[in-house]
Design an enzyme around this catalytic site. Structure first.
Site, short mmCIF file in Angstrom:
data_model
loop_
_atom_site.label_atom_id
_atom_site.label_comp_id
_atom_site.label_asym_id
_atom_site.label_seq_id
_atom_site.Cartn_x
_atom_site.Cartn_y
_atom_site.Cartn_z
N GLY A 107 0.77 -1.25 0.00
CA GLY A 107 0.00 0.00 0.00
C GLY A 107 0.79 1.28 0.00
N HIS A 126 0.47 -5.15 -11.72
CA HIS A 126 1.07 -4.77 -13.00
C HIS A 126 2.59 -4.61 -12.91
CE1 HIS A 126 0.65 -0.68 -11.26
NE2 HIS A 126 1.74 -0.44 -11.95
#
Length: 500
Positions: A331, A404
């Site tokens: 995060g 990604h």
């Protein structure tokens, strides 16, 4: 120079476009066999091109076309999110680097000029300097003196940016901020930046994310994403498995390193790039309206322990129990988790990342919202997501803009760790980039609206073309990691592999 009301400017641009387009239609009606302007979908035939009237050599068509281009581009920048306009400048031009060239070659200089100008202004802290001068602006001689640059060269950089609606040239050689350029201002006093450029991203203000994001993309001469994009042609010509490892990408070729991006940034020699990247990640929340995250729209609710449920529907955060635990995996400095915590104070958020990132996150929130930490609404924990997940049975594992960055093998490893820690009630929410085809596909309607049955109106491209081009830029221009995933089918495939 006083600025016009936005509504008046919209009407003026609309009128310019309408009159110019009507003029082009009249000319087409008189000169084209079909009576209409040639379709963008029709290739130019060499034979036809020799025999037909060439419209763009007509002086009146040139005049009208210039009006259309100027008004359309100004209208784009007027109505588009200013951050998106800056990113368009930062990586739109550089996405043309599909072949290796020398950094000093004329080809490189022509193609990178706009991007280089933005990087120059950003690294010389022009935005912080202009803040002090207000709407009247500052002479380029004063700006150059403060940032120790050549005034003539700096003026040329600022002028090409002003031509693209980043900064304003309020009178010859006098520049000021506009809506778009003002986002570059980190709110750090220029004097502090003169003392140490690292202060730009180490002061932990809430305003340095945009500058960091653009700096991460823009550095033409530095060891970042830009150099890696130069290796794109060589990379495309390499056949075989698509990026079998995060250590086998254009990034390694460009920088002549065996380290992946994150290991490279943790090297003490790259502390400026590391600090900038941490601020850069906070800017990713600008890609969507905050409601998109808070409502869970277009997030993937794709794993409940052993059961797969894949959709693009909203996720109801209020459906979680009082005191429910949400773990933000990878995060960063916790900007998305903080937004969720403010909207849903009944939930607890645990942000996990590498130790060095966690330390910067704590410093950032101690400055910007210390109450959030002291009340325990958001906590930070050092964790390697390739290892066993320490928070077992969380209500939600959130993987936002994580997958990604990694090849399939590593993504599956992350998913397996989360699956092993999940309970029968655990949800896994994946929020990441989706790249629809430029042709009609099952994702087209979701790009335009939340409804699966409404498509963009013709003749617009099904993926909204330029309106969503920045994500495609990132896919190509970064050139340092596996290509972004483009379909729901991809996530189904990964989920199936992670369950084995």
């Amino acid at each position: 120079m006083c600025s016009r009301p936005k509504s008046q400017e919209l009407r003026q641009l609309r009128d310019i476009l309408t009159k110019a387009l009507e003029g082009l239609e009249d000319i087409a009606d008189r000169n084209f066999p079909s009576g209409s302007w040639p379709s963008l979908d029709m290739p130019i035939s060499p034979v036809e091109n020799q025999n037909q009237w060439e419209p763009h050599k007509d002086p009146e068509i040139q005049r009208l076309s210039n009006l259309v281009v100027a008004a359309a581009y100004q209208l784009i920048n007027l109505v588009r999110e200013p951050f998106a306009s800056l990113v368009d400048v930062a990586c739109g031009v550089r996405s043309l680097f599909h072949y290796p060239v020398q950094l000093h070659s004329p080809v490189f200089l022509r193609q990178s000029l706009l991007t280089a100008a933005l990087n120059t202004a950003n690294e010389l802290n022009v935005a912080e300097i202009l803040r002090e001068y207000g709407t009247q602006g500052a002479d380029v001689l004063e700006i150059a003196a403060k940032c120790q640059a050549d005034a003539e060269k700096l003026g040329r950089c600022l002028r090409i940016l002003a031509t693209h609606h980043v900064f304003r040239e309020v009178q010859p050689n006098v520049f000021a901020h506009n809506r778009i350029s003002s986002l570059l201002d980190t709110d750090v006093p220029h004097e502090q930046l003169r003392e140490d450029q690292l202060n730009k991203y180490e002061t932990y203000t809430g305003h340095n994310d945009v500058s960091a994001y653009l700096g991460h993309l823009d550095q033409i001469s530095a060891s970042d994403v830009a150099k890696a994009s130069l290796c794109h042609l060589e990379d495309v010509r390499t056949t075989g498995e698509l990026y079998p490892s995060p250590k086998q990408t254009p990034f390694q070729k460009a920088l002549n390193t065996s380290e992946d991006l994150f290991s490279w940034m943790h090297n003490p020699e790259h502390k400026y790039e590391f600090s900038r990247h941490n601020a850069c990640i906070r800017a990713t929340t600008r890609w969507n309206a905050s409601e998109a995250l808070l409502s869970g729209k277009r997030l993937f609710d794709n794993v409940r322990a052993g059961h797969v449920k894949l959709s693009a529907t909203s996720f109801d955060w209020n459906s979680l129990p009082e005191g429910g635990i949400v773990v933000d995996v990878g995060g960063g400095t916790g900007k998305p988790a903080a937004e969720l915590a403010k909207a849903f104070p009944r939930l607890k958020f645990v942000v996990q990342d590498q130790e060095a990132v966690v330390q910067k996150a704590l410093k950032y929130w101690q400055v910007n919202d210390p109450k959030m930490l002291t009340e325990g609404r958001v906590s930070f924990t050092a964790h390697d997501f390739f290892k066993a997940q320490p928070v077992v049975g969380a209500d939600v594992y959130l993987a936002r803009i994580v997958f990604h960055d990694w090849d399939d093998k590593h993504v599956i490893q992350i998913l397996k760790r989360l699956r092993a820690a999940a309970s029968s009630k655990t949800r896994l929410i994946v929020a990441d980039y989706i790249l629809p085809f430029a042709s009609k596909s099952s994702l087209s309607s979701l790009i335009f609206t939340d409804s699966p049955t409404i498509d963009p109106p013709p003749p617009l491209l099904p993926n909204l073309g330029k309106a969503h081009a920045n994500t495609y830029y990132l896919d190509i221009a970064t050139g340092r990691r596996e290509h972004f995933r483009s379909t729901f089918k991809y996530f189904k495939k990964l989920d199936g592999k992670s369950s084995k």
